[in-house]
Design a protein around this motif. Sequence first.
Motif, PDB file in Angstrom:
ATOM      1  N   MET A 123       0.760  -1.488  -0.333  1.00 25.35           N
ATOM      2  CA  MET A 123      -0.504   0.246   0.122  1.00 25.35           C
ATOM      3  C   MET A 123       0.806   1.021   0.357  1.00 25.35           C
ATOM      4  N   ARG A 124       2.093   1.273   0.810  1.00 26.89           N
ATOM      5  CA  ARG A 124       2.581   2.338   0.671  1.00 26.89           C
ATOM      6  C   ARG A 124       3.714   2.232  -0.562  1.00 26.89           C
ATOM      7  N   GLN A 125       3.708   1.204  -1.522  1.00 26.97           N
ATOM      8  CA  GLN A 125       3.932   1.558  -2.185  1.00 26.97           C
ATOM      9  C   GLN A 125       4.129   2.335  -3.912  1.00 26.97           C
ATOM     10  N   THR A 126       2.268   1.347  -3.430  1.00 31.13           N
ATOM     11  CA  THR A 126       1.693   2.199  -4.533  1.00 31.13           C
ATOM     12  C   THR A 126       0.909   3.456  -4.264  1.00 31.13           C
ATOM     13  N   LEU A 131       1.153   8.853  -5.995  1.00 28.78           N
ATOM     14  CA  LEU A 131       2.104  10.542  -5.976  1.00 28.78           C
ATOM     15  C   LEU A 131       2.763  11.379  -6.841  1.00 28.78           C
ATOM     16  N   LYS A 132       3.464  10.253  -7.513  1.00 35.73           N
ATOM     17  CA  LYS A 132       4.859  10.184  -8.359  1.00 35.73           C
ATOM     18  C   LYS A 132       4.467   9.851  -9.956  1.00 35.73           C
ATOM     19  N   GLY A 133       3.133   9.607 -10.215  1.00 32.78           N
ATOM     20  CA  GLY A 133       2.610   9.537 -11.376  1.00 32.78           C
ATOM     21  C   GLY A 133       3.024   8.054 -11.932  1.00 32.78           C
ATOM     22  N   ASP A 134       3.284   7.682 -11.204  1.00 29.94           N
ATOM     23  CA  ASP A 134       4.256   5.894 -11.968  1.00 29.94           C
ATOM     24  C   ASP A 134       3.240   5.080 -12.684  1.00 29.94           C
ATOM     25  N   VAL A 135       2.586   5.177 -13.298  1.00 33.63           N
ATOM     26  CA  VAL A 135       1.707   4.567 -14.036  1.00 33.63           C
ATOM     27  C   VAL A 135       1.698   2.909 -14.260  1.00 33.63           C
ATOM     28  N   GLN A 136       3.349   2.717 -14.699  1.00 30.22           N
ATOM     29  CA  GLN A 136       3.551   0.681 -14.238  1.00 30.22           C
ATOM     30  C   GLN A 136       3.078   0.325 -13.386  1.00 30.22           C
ATOM     31  N   LYS A 137       3.543   1.127 -11.815  1.00 33.05           N
ATOM     32  CA  LYS A 137       3.681   0.601 -10.763  1.00 33.05           C
ATOM     33  C   LYS A 137       2.157  -0.156 -10.185  1.00 33.05           C
ATOM     34  N   ILE A 138       1.496   1.131 -10.459  1.00 38.82           N
ATOM     35  CA  ILE A 138       0.212   1.325 -10.368  1.00 38.82           C
ATOM     36  C   ILE A 138      -0.943   0.122 -10.422  1.00 38.82           C
TER      37      ILE A 138
END
Length: 543
Positions: A123-126, A131-138
Amino acid sequence: MGGVDKFTLNDRQFICVEYPGRVKNIDRAIDTLGGQQAITAAVENPKNGIELRLRPKDPFSHPVSGEVRRIPGLLLKVTRRRRKGQPEDEGETKAEIVGTVTRTCRFRAMGDFQYLVPKDDRMRQTREAILKGDVQKIRDFRPRTSAEEGPDLHSVPPPLFSLRDAPFNYGYKQAARVIQVKVRQPDGSYAVKLLHKASKTDAGRQMIRYNSPTVPSEPIISESILGPEERRLAKELTKEKYFQERPMWTRSALLHQFPIKDYKYIRTALNLHCYSFRNGPWKEVLIRLGEDPRKDPNCHIYQSIIMRLHVKRPNQEELHQKSIHQAKLKTARNRHAASNYGVPELSEEDRQAHIFNGQRAPVDSSTYCLYDVTDPDLQNLIHSAAFRKSTCTAHSGFYYRCVIERIRHIMRRKMEQVIESGKADPWEDPEEGLDELIAKEKESANQDEDERAAEERDQAQAQISQWEDANDPETAKMFETLREAGALSALNTEDLNLEDLGLDELAGLGSFADVFDQDEGEDEEEDAEEDKPLWQLDDLNDL
């Protein structure tokens, strides 16, 4: 004036930050405040305040709230020069005013509780990816399975733990119903225990939900367990003027028929004669045992209207003579006198408190029965058949939804006016726009019925297709017979119901053979030949 130094002020202006900690790195301290942009925004718009996050890179860090105040001051720079080895309190001191302070950011609120979420938590990583806009991680986020959880549930902290940011006196005290008692111990000594003196339970009260298929018809307690006063009141309630002439009452309406000295006994006595709904159009209404208002359209007059008023009431000296506060004081005095002297001193006005006439505010209850609504502006809405429907629904009973909402709206507005000014204005046109709303409600209801019917037909067809595809001899034989009779084509219309074919009893069974298995016995075998279902008949001529 001798010995006074003179300083010249320049035009430089500064913002003072009262940082709640020892600052070693100025850049990191500014980052905890949100950076230069956050400080500038807080100064330009002080109403938004400023936040201090001691862990600025942790998205789950709870901030300390601060405020920006216009506190003028001077920024004084003091410099001391001393030689090597010279004591700290010695040396040459020089002071100069660098500029003026126009705003001060200060933090006087208490810090909230903190919860450290591990860096490897999903959940923290997501959240960091969001917040950073990292679409792939989302997109790669997958919740943990029960097998992966283990002993640590990795709870996500809430936005706030504490709603208070200033210290206050909580005022700890013992609950009113908790008393201290001495309990004898096995060794002969006594220990002080806390005992909750709970209120008397409402024995025998029957409450059901609106979707209950049946209603209580008999009490669940016996009259023998009642006390003398309760038995007397239970016998009194059998009189014709109570549940015989009127099968449903609000609690306040029924209490107003009795002297105050009977109030503490009537609660249990009522359980021999009535029940109530937990929800629905007759919520909190005392209903005669065996009476089901959902099946009788004439019971629309006993539907309840429960008001929840949120009105800021004026001071006592500004209240009208008939206002809510004075009515409550009057009722309280009457009850106090009755409890002390045994005199039933309910005035005629107090006995009418359960009746809504459009000019009276609620006193001891905000639940009204439409039977007790005498406001002239609402009579046509309540009694006209044009505003009722033939079927009963959980929200509005036998009335159209828009009609019951209009009745509640008018009652609420009039109550608010009576509470605020002591008088309610007449309603110009209570029925305005109801015809159009009723037409839309009818259209919506018809569409819902069509959708439900279509859904039921689709489910029936899907079930039959599932049975037809089953590899079972009995099933194949049944559908062959139904095709010859032309019954399957009728399933797509409303002319044939599954119950007509007996298929409703087969839902969920793995094989039709389970249905046709007969117990051993000669009589049963003879009856089985006569009572064969449609699909077991060898020839349609047997019909």
